[in-house]
Design a protein around this motif. Structure first.
Motif: not given
Length: 637
Positions: A80-88, A151-155, A106-117
């Motif tokens: 659960t830590y990694f599941l949630f912390h990845t979204a911070l 960590y790279i995605a977070a950076a 919607r398109m902007r949100c989708f594109l900006s969330s690709l790495i997170f997904i």
């Protein structure tokens, strides 16, 4: 091992207490309806859940080898830590964009969330593939290659957030910029400490601490909201609209100015100005959400239309205007409210907050039968804004100039004096006249500087001795009644004049008759005080107002200047001659001197000679001219 876990739990507990307290406080404030608020709450929830997850893992860590239940709890905690912390970090990036005023499609949100997904999928599949972490044969938690990707995605999201903040720097006020930079620095320090020494669990504590700073500087809206009405104030309007403009967002604005707000006090007997907002609040919130409604002053409300619906903004504005044709519920009674509704598109018709506040704060145009004012109807707003800028430039660049128009004795047409008239030769707008820029100067509080400039110029001219040598008796100086009624005005005027070696009787102050009618008692005391020092006074524009007799009787004028409209009317028909003749006789019976403005022909001079007025002024003698030209005029005459 036990003491190490105690240290971990202390770190996690501190982070939990900070984040959970911020969460409870934010919810209690009930400012949770904007996307920005929701995203902030999401970050608090993530950090709070993370502290619970890692605390659970730390508690059971000493017992992993001997208890399958503890191993399961440890698995759940880290998962659960990694599941949630990845979204911070992606959530923080979204939060920065919200604070900066960026609109999210919607398109902007989708594109900006690709790495997170991608990173979230890696975490979700970790129980099967162990890409992020795993437990070795000794039940020791071991990080795997995918954690580096997280960590790279977070950076990347951190860098994107910083770039957005820098790109929208002018859209975010100083306090909010500092809070977001504080978040960056504190989180980076916490992550760095934990990266250098994994045993120092500083990351969650730093995130909780940073979120507390954001809450205090950004989410706490005490300075942006009218506590009594719940609407956002003018500071919030300026901040939000500026953000939209900087980010090139197209939207629409509706401004509603209630023009008879005093009826509420008459009906209810209450002086509470917030009653108006209470009456209108429910209806306004059927048009747009609460966070798009601003109250810039007690009688003025502004709506921002951000989302294009089935109706365009002008249609919505007309619907609001039509609603004011019906009564409003005011407790035990219904009342009729009159309102002027203005509609404008941003940025095509209005592209800065200064013009917006001209529209919100300016004198409301007359109610035009329920018509919504838009487009060319509102061009005066832009003009007023340009004039204010010209006034500021005039003061800074010394581009004001005093012109003089001579006045003459009727007897022998000898020089009597002159009227000092201010002009503004602006480098951008060209020549501006006082009937246009003086009302603006009065509205924005700059008329005092203009009046002082004219008075000092006149005093310096009188001190030169030229007017006396040329046979003049006085110079008329126009006074703004707005300034006359300010505390300390008499002492201020005397101090200026006493700085020059002149007699005060050489200065004849003019007050416009229609304005003088606004407050006879107080103005009369000011005139009386200044006359006791030797100054003289003239009523300007007699015949243009509605309280002539009361003005003359209440204020001790030395001279009454009859407006040119009465003189010109006398040249058109017999009724005009009767009005002029009766006005002259009435003023004469009061013992006042009479000056007639607007004299342009010999016929007018002859007509006024028959009425035995005292002084004449007009283009027949000279138009207003600069000082040097006026001196030449006097010498040659």
């Amino acid at each position: 091992m036990l003491s190490e876990n105690v240290f971990y739990l202390a770190c996690y507990s501190a982070a939990f207490l900070i984040s959970f307290t911020c969460l409870i406080y934010t919810l209690l404030q009930k400012r949770t309806d904007k996307l920005q608020n929701k995203v902030y709450i999401m970050m608090l929830v993530i950090v709070t859940l993370n502290t619970v997850s890692v605390s659970m893992s730390a508690l059971v860590k000493p017992y992993l080898a001997e208890s399958s239940a503890c191993r399961l709890l440890s698995h759940i905690g880290y998962y659960t830590y990694f599941l949630f912390h990845t979204a911070l970090c992606p959530t923080f990036f979204l939060y920065v964009e919200c604070v900066a005023g960026v609109r999210h499609t919607r398109m902007r949100c989708f594109l900006s969330s690709l790495i997170f997904i991608v990173t979230e999928i890696a975490v979700i599949l970790n129980p099967f593939f162990h890409w992020v972490y795993y437990y070795d044969t000794n039940y020791v938690f071991t990080r795997n290659w995918a954690e580096n990707g997280i960590y790279i995605a977070a950076a990347i999201y951190f860098i994107l957030a910083m770039a957005r903040l820098l790109f929208s720097w002018k859209a975010v006020n100083a306090k909010r910029r500092f809070a977001l930079l504080y978040f960056f620095v504190i989180v980076l320090v916490g992550v760095g400490i934990q990266f250098i020494n994994i045993k120092i669990k500083a990351e969650l504590f730093a995130e909780a601490l940073a979120l507390m700073g954001v809450m205090l500087a950004v989410e706490a809206e005490d300075d942006l909201v009218n506590v009594d009405t719940g609407f956002y104030n003018r500071k919030a309007l300026k901040m939000d609209v500026n953000g939209y403009i900087v980010n090139n967002i197209e939207f629409e604005i509706i401004c509603i100015k209630v023009t008879n707000v005093d009826i509420i006090q008459k009906v209810t007997g209450s002086v509470n100005v917030d009653i108006l907002a209470e009456i209108l609040s429910d209806y306004f919130q059927t048009i747009v959400p609460r966070y798009y409604i601003y109250q810039t002053n007690p009688e003025t409300f502004v709506m921002t239309l951000m989302d294009k619906g089935t109706e365009d903004g002008e249609t919505v504005a007309r619907r609001i205007s039509e609603r004011f044709d019906k009564a409003w519920d005011c407790g035990m009674v219904d009342i009729m409210l009159n309102a002027v509704v203005m509609y404008v598109k941003v940025p095509s018709e209005l592209n800065n907050t200064m013009d917006l506040f001209y529209m919100a704060d300016g004198v409301a145009p007359s109610d035009d039968g329920g018509k919504v004012l838009t487009g060319k109807d509102l061009e005066y707003i832009i003009r007023r804004g340009e004039i204010e800028n010209a006034i500021i430039r005039g003061i800074e660049q010394n581009s004001f100039e005093v012109y003089y128009q001579p006045t003459y004795h009727l007897d022998g047409l000898k020089i009597y004096g002159a009227e000092a008239l201010i002009r503004l030769n602006d480098s951008v707008m060209g020549m501006l006249y006082p009937d246009e820029f003086i009302p603006v100067a009065e509205h924005v509080g700059m008329v005092s500087a203009i009046d002082d400039f004219v008075l000092k110029q006149v005093c310096a001219f009188l001190e030169s001795g030229i007017p006396r040598k040329c046979g003049m008796n006085c110079i008329n100086v126009n006074l703004s009644v707005v300034e006359c009624l300010q505390p300390g005005f008499v002492k201020h005027i005397c101090k200026i004049v006493e700085g020059y070696k002149i007699e005060k009787s050489w200065i004849d102050f003019e007050i416009t008759e229609s304005v003088a009618a606004s407050d006879y008692a107080m103005l009369s005391e000011v005139v009386k005080s200044l006359k006791s020092y030797g100054f003289k006074f003239a009523m300007d524009d007699y015949g243009t107002g509605y309280s002539n007799m009361q003005s003359i009787f209440s204020i001790d004028f030395d001279v009454v200047k009859i407006d040119k409209s009465i003189l010109w009317g006398a040249g058109k028909n017999q009724l005009g001659k009767i009005i002029l003749g009766n006005s002259v006789r009435m003023i004469r019976q009061m013992g006042k001197k009479i000056l007639v403005e607007g004299v342009e022909t010999q016929e007018q001079v002859d007509m006024l000679r028959e009425l035995y007025v005292d002084y004449l002024q007009g283009y027949y003698f000279s138009k207003p001219i600069p000082k040097n030209d006026f001196i030449e005029y006097l010498v040659s005459g």
